[in-house]
Design a protein around this motif. Structure first.
Motif, PDB file in Angstrom:
ATOM      1  N   THR A  14       4.279  87.524  41.585  1.00  0.00           N
ATOM      2  CA  THR A  14       4.060  88.988  41.738  1.00  0.00           C
ATOM      3  C   THR A  14       2.780  89.330  40.602  1.00  0.00           C
ATOM      4  N   LYS A  15       2.095  90.433  41.088  1.00  0.00           N
ATOM      5  CA  LYS A  15       0.786  90.818  40.357  1.00  0.00           C
ATOM      6  C   LYS A  15       1.097  91.011  38.837  1.00  0.00           C
ATOM      7  N   ASP A  16       2.399  91.512  38.644  1.00  0.00           N
ATOM      8  CA  ASP A  16       2.557  92.122  37.330  1.00  0.00           C
ATOM      9  C   ASP A  16       3.307  91.336  36.606  1.00  0.00           C
ATOM     10  N   THR A  17       3.647  89.950  37.165  1.00  0.00           N
ATOM     11  CA  THR A  17       4.394  89.156  36.394  1.00  0.00           C
ATOM     12  C   THR A  17       3.688  87.635  36.317  1.00  0.00           C
ATOM     13  N   LYS A  18       2.370  87.803  36.339  1.00  0.00           N
ATOM     14  CA  LYS A  18       1.862  86.244  36.264  1.00  0.00           C
ATOM     15  C   LYS A  18       2.045  85.575  35.132  1.00  0.00           C
ATOM     16  N   GLN A  19       2.797  84.523  35.343  1.00  0.00           N
ATOM     17  CA  GLN A  19       2.978  83.552  33.842  1.00  0.00           C
ATOM     18  C   GLN A  19       1.931  83.055  33.538  1.00  0.00           C
ATOM     19  N   HIS A  28      -8.838  81.581  39.816  1.00  0.00           N
ATOM     20  CA  HIS A  28      -9.033  83.052  39.905  1.00  0.00           C
ATOM     21  C   HIS A  28      -7.883  83.936  39.633  1.00  0.00           C
ATOM     22  N   GLY A  29      -6.547  83.140  39.023  1.00  0.00           N
ATOM     23  CA  GLY A  29      -5.670  84.171  38.764  1.00  0.00           C
ATOM     24  C   GLY A  29      -4.853  84.790  40.221  1.00  0.00           C
ATOM     25  N   LYS A  30      -5.074  83.913  41.245  1.00  0.00           N
ATOM     26  CA  LYS A  30      -4.696  84.272  42.743  1.00  0.00           C
ATOM     27  C   LYS A  30      -3.840  83.369  43.397  1.00  0.00           C
ATOM     28  N   VAL A  31      -3.069  83.821  44.366  1.00  0.00           N
ATOM     29  CA  VAL A  31      -2.389  83.030  45.214  1.00  0.00           C
ATOM     30  C   VAL A  31      -3.052  82.935  46.508  1.00  0.00           C
ATOM     31  N   PRO A  32      -2.948  81.774  47.231  1.00  0.00           N
ATOM     32  CA  PRO A  32      -1.972  80.806  46.944  1.00  0.00           C
ATOM     33  C   PRO A  32      -2.584  79.691  46.208  1.00  0.00           C
ATOM     34  N   VAL A  33      -1.879  78.938  45.626  1.00  0.00           N
ATOM     35  CA  VAL A  33      -2.197  77.594  44.958  1.00  0.00           C
ATOM     36  C   VAL A  33      -1.114  76.578  45.628  1.00  0.00           C
ATOM     37  N   PHE A  42      -6.831  75.554  45.447  1.00  0.00           N
ATOM     38  CA  PHE A  42      -6.573  76.812  45.483  1.00  0.00           C
ATOM     39  C   PHE A  42      -7.502  77.266  46.770  1.00  0.00           C
ATOM     40  N   GLU A  43      -7.478  78.459  47.104  1.00  0.00           N
ATOM     41  CA  GLU A  43      -8.340  79.094  48.349  1.00  0.00           C
ATOM     42  C   GLU A  43      -7.495  78.615  49.462  1.00  0.00           C
ATOM     43  N   SER A  44      -7.255  79.585  50.264  1.00  0.00           N
ATOM     44  CA  SER A  44      -6.298  79.465  51.485  1.00  0.00           C
ATOM     45  C   SER A  44      -7.121  78.530  52.409  1.00  0.00           C
ATOM     46  N   ASN A  45      -8.380  78.536  52.583  1.00  0.00           N
ATOM     47  CA  ASN A  45      -8.983  77.954  53.681  1.00  0.00           C
ATOM     48  C   ASN A  45      -9.091  76.330  53.289  1.00  0.00           C
TER      49      ASN A  45
HETATM   50  N1  LIG Z   1     -10.251  83.762  48.951  1.00  0.00           N
HETATM   51  C1  LIG Z   1      -8.876  83.831  48.464  1.00  0.00           C
HETATM   52  C2  LIG Z   1      -8.098  85.235  48.266  1.00  0.00           C
HETATM   53  C3  LIG Z   1      -6.966  85.047  47.373  1.00  0.00           C
HETATM   54  C4  LIG Z   1      -6.397  86.438  47.097  1.00  0.00           C
HETATM   55  O1  LIG Z   1      -7.220  87.515  47.077  1.00  0.00           O
HETATM   56  N2  LIG Z   1      -4.916  86.566  47.021  1.00  0.00           N
HETATM   57  C5  LIG Z   1      -4.560  87.650  46.733  1.00  0.00           C
HETATM   58  C6  LIG Z   1      -3.297  87.873  47.605  1.00  0.00           C
HETATM   59  S1  LIG Z   1      -3.323  87.785  48.927  1.00  0.00           S
HETATM   60  C7  LIG Z   1      -3.994  87.855  45.257  1.00  0.00           C
HETATM   61  O2  LIG Z   1      -3.682  86.668  44.559  1.00  0.00           O
HETATM   62  N3  LIG Z   1      -4.213  88.925  44.553  1.00  0.00           N
HETATM   63  C8  LIG Z   1      -3.626  89.266  43.168  1.00  0.00           C
HETATM   64  C9  LIG Z   1      -4.795  89.354  42.246  1.00  0.00           C
HETATM   65  O3  LIG Z   1      -5.916  89.724  42.711  1.00  0.00           O
HETATM   66  O4  LIG Z   1      -4.518  89.688  41.123  1.00  0.00           O
HETATM   67  C10 LIG Z   1      -8.048  83.113  49.199  1.00  0.00           C
HETATM   68  O5  LIG Z   1      -7.936  83.178  50.731  1.00  0.00           O
HETATM   69  O6  LIG Z   1      -6.951  82.119  48.647  1.00  0.00           O
END
Ligand SMILES: N[C@@H](CCC(=O)N[C@@H](CS)C(=O)NCC(=O)O)C(=O)O
Length: 209
Positions: A14-19, A28-33, A42-45
């Motif tokens: 979750t956005k608030d509990t990134k460990q 990039h601190g984003k999902v998915p990995v 990382f990066e969905s595509n």
């Molecule tokens: N281009 C990236 C985009 C990833 C992305 O934006 N993920 C969002 C969720 S859909 C996320 O992790 N947001 C949390 C944040 O930005 O802190 C991908 O396709 O993997």
């Protein structure tokens, strides 16, 4: 992975509990990995393409021209999700109205691509789910939930897109792509983002009491 019947474990972030462990592996601190043994992708595509090379059945077309076109459309999914997200996550009626005014230009591009896809669907490449479907389905799913809260009916003007959305949202791999409590978690997300949709949910709940 569900479409390919890959055995995997999922950890929801979750956005608030990134460990720390997550921030260490996600550039990039984003999902998915995706963790594959000791490697992290990382990066969905990029993840989807990796899985498609590693695990049958191929979800990308064999024909290089078609495959390149499919990749072009999976690339567009981020612009598309941005345009839908502006409507779904608008905080005010004014922002919602403006986002809704801008949305048809983006939807028309997908409508045109579905019109030109040289097959009868129901999916992007015909009768089998493909990576373009996988790239767009999550956003259609979330948009559909918000349509249930604050209906705009905007898809009515885009019949091919509407039919594609319906086909994707009734596909079992797409249905199973989110946890059972997803509706609840998504509503919390709408509240956390202080969206207009959350205000409407609250008004509906108050009216029902
Ligand atoms: N281009 C990236 C985009 C990833 C992305 O934006 N993920 C969002 C969720 S859909 C996320 O992790 N947001 C949390 C944040 O930005 O802190 C991908 O396709 O993997």
């Amino acid at each position: 992975m569900r479409a390919k019947k890959v055995d995997f474990e999922v950890t929801y972030i979750t956005k608030d509990t990134k460990q720390d462990w997550f921030l260490e592996i996600s550039p990039h601190g984003k999902v998915p990995v995706l963790k594959v043994d000791d490697d992290v992708l990382f990066e969905s595509n990029a993840i989807a393409e990796f899985l498609d090379e590693m695990v049958p059945p191929r979800l990308h077309p064999e024909d290089p021209i078609k495959r390149a076109r499919n990749r072009a459309w999976t690339d567009f999914a981020s612009s598309w999700s941005g345009a839908l997200g502006k409507v779904s996550y608008a905080k005010t009626k004014e922002d919602h109205a403006k986002a809704l005014e801008d949305l048809p230009a983006t939807l028309q591009k997908i409508e045109d691509s579905l019109e030109r896809r040289e097959n009868d669907g129901p999916y992007f490449n015909g009768d089998q789910l493909c990576l373009v479907d996988a790239a767009y389905a999550p956003f259609l799913m979330r948009f559909n939930i918000v349509e249930g809260i604050n209906p705009t009916g905007v898809l009515e003007g885009f019949p091919k897109l509407k039919a594609w959305s319906e086909a994707l949202l009734s596909n079992q791999a797409v249905i199973d792509s989110v946890p059972e409590d997803f509706g609840e978690v998504f509503n919390e997300n709408l509240h956390r983002r202080e969206t207009l949709a959350a205000q409407i949910l609250d008004e509906q709940a108050a009216a029902a009491e």
